[in-house]
Design an enzyme around this catalytic site. Structure first.
Site, short mmCIF file in Angstrom:
data_model
loop_
_atom_site.label_atom_id
_atom_site.label_comp_id
_atom_site.label_asym_id
_atom_site.label_seq_id
_atom_site.Cartn_x
_atom_site.Cartn_y
_atom_site.Cartn_z
N ASP A 1 0.75 -0.90 -0.04
CA ASP A 1 0.19 -0.05 0.40
C ASP A 1 0.74 1.33 0.19
O ASP A 1 0.50 1.99 -0.49
CB ASP A 1 -0.87 -0.17 1.36
CG ASP A 1 0.02 -0.18 2.44
OD1 ASP A 1 0.71 -0.95 2.76
OD2 ASP A 1 -0.70 0.23 3.36
N TYR B 1 10.86 2.74 0.12
CA TYR B 1 10.86 1.41 0.00
C TYR B 1 9.65 1.56 -0.82
O TYR B 1 8.93 0.69 -1.53
CB TYR B 1 10.08 1.12 1.96
CG TYR B 1 9.23 0.15 1.07
CD1 TYR B 1 9.57 -0.99 1.65
CD2 TYR B 1 7.73 0.17 2.02
CE1 TYR B 1 8.58 -2.44 1.37
CE2 TYR B 1 6.98 -0.97 1.57
CZ TYR B 1 7.33 -1.90 2.28
OH TYR B 1 6.33 -3.12 1.97
#
Length: 294
Positions: free
Chosen positions: A101, A124
């Protein structure tokens, strides 16, 4: 089938091992078996393994550390998945990859669909986005499953960290303004098996899907649910307080809202995905069962 599962000790990998282990031959790879950052080694390794299915549950998940360790995060999260997907395409075998997500910026206030444009806020997040894009570009029978806030009753995750800290500290402050869906690893594994079974017999299942538990909460709400269970057992020590992202700065910026719309995958699965609270109850029951056995 001969199934290769990467990420030996991770939450999703462990759940996949339990889900597929009783009916298939598994080769489970950890970093000591094959360092995915050493991408030049991947082809030789998988030529030797000759799998019928690859489940890539390995990832560089240290979100804050990735801000400094950019090269390794990109190698594991971006380059390795694309190479594995290309190897799977060449062998005409299914390939499943898990994304995050955190590819979104959190500015939306309704669940993100697969058609929403990603805008990651961290190294990330950018590396995970690059990985899923590489997998999809490779073609073949590939599935990319975006999930969120993964946890289980064993291993390193928010669920177990909170259980420990709430039992040891006098007070604990947890952010209340980041919203998402805690997702139980076994639910991801079960859905993966169901999707793979369909992928083996249908041509209409590949591509990108969102896969999380239903519902939403904040990190504080998740922690409060854990605290309530500890209190029932007489193990709660800390007083829990909500705080904001502004007052809890971290090296990596996280999305304030990262709920994912899972209607696309639910149209393929045999049943709807469970609410996060229902799976939280199941996770706690499994924890209690393991305590009894030990």
């Amino acid at each position: 089938m001969n199934i290769v599962i990467t990420g030996r000790s991770g939450q999703v990998s462990r759940a996949l091992q339990r889900e597929f282990g009783s009916t298939h031959q598994l080769t489970v790879l950890g970093q000591t078996d094959l360092d995915l950052a050493q991408t030049e080694q991947l082809r030789a390794a998988f030529d030797q393994l000759a799998p019928d299915l690859i489940l890539n549950a390995a990832a560089y998940t240290a979100v804050d550390q990735a801000e400094e360790d950019v090269e390794r995060a990109e190698a594991i999260n971006a380059r390795a998945p694309q190479i594995l997907a290309e190897l799977a395409r060449e062998r005409d075998i299914p390939f499943v990859h898990y994304s995050s997500d955190y590819v979104f910026d959190g500015r939306r206030r309704q669940p993100y669909t697969e058609s929403c444009i990603p805008a990651p806020l961290s190294v990330y997040g950018r590396s995970k986005l690059a990985g899923e894009q590489g997998v999809l570009a490779a073609g073949g029978r590939a599935l990319v499953l975006r999930t969120s806030w993964v946890y289980s009753h064993d291993g390193q995750c928010f669920f177990n960290t909170m259980r420990q800290l709430l039992a040891e500290r006098d007070e604990l402050h947890v952010v209340e303004d980041q919203l998402g869906a805690p997702t139980w690893a076994p639910t991801i594994a079960t859905a993966t098996r169901q999707l793979v079974e369909r992928l083996l017999t249908h041509d209409d299942v590949g591509g990108l899907y969102h896969l999380t538990n239903a519902g939403q909460t904040s990190w504080y709400g998740f922690a409060a649910a854990i605290a309530e269970r500890l209190d029932q057992r007489g193990e709660l020590r800390a007083r829990l307080y909500p705080t904001t992202t502004e007052h809890y700065p971290t090296p990596a910026t996280r999305p304030l809202y990262s709920c994912l719309d899972c209607s696309k995958v639910e149209a393929v699965l045999p049943s709807a995905l469970p609410d996060w609270q229902a799976d939280f109850d199941r996770c706690w029951a499994r924890l209690e069962s393991d305590r009894t056995l030990n």
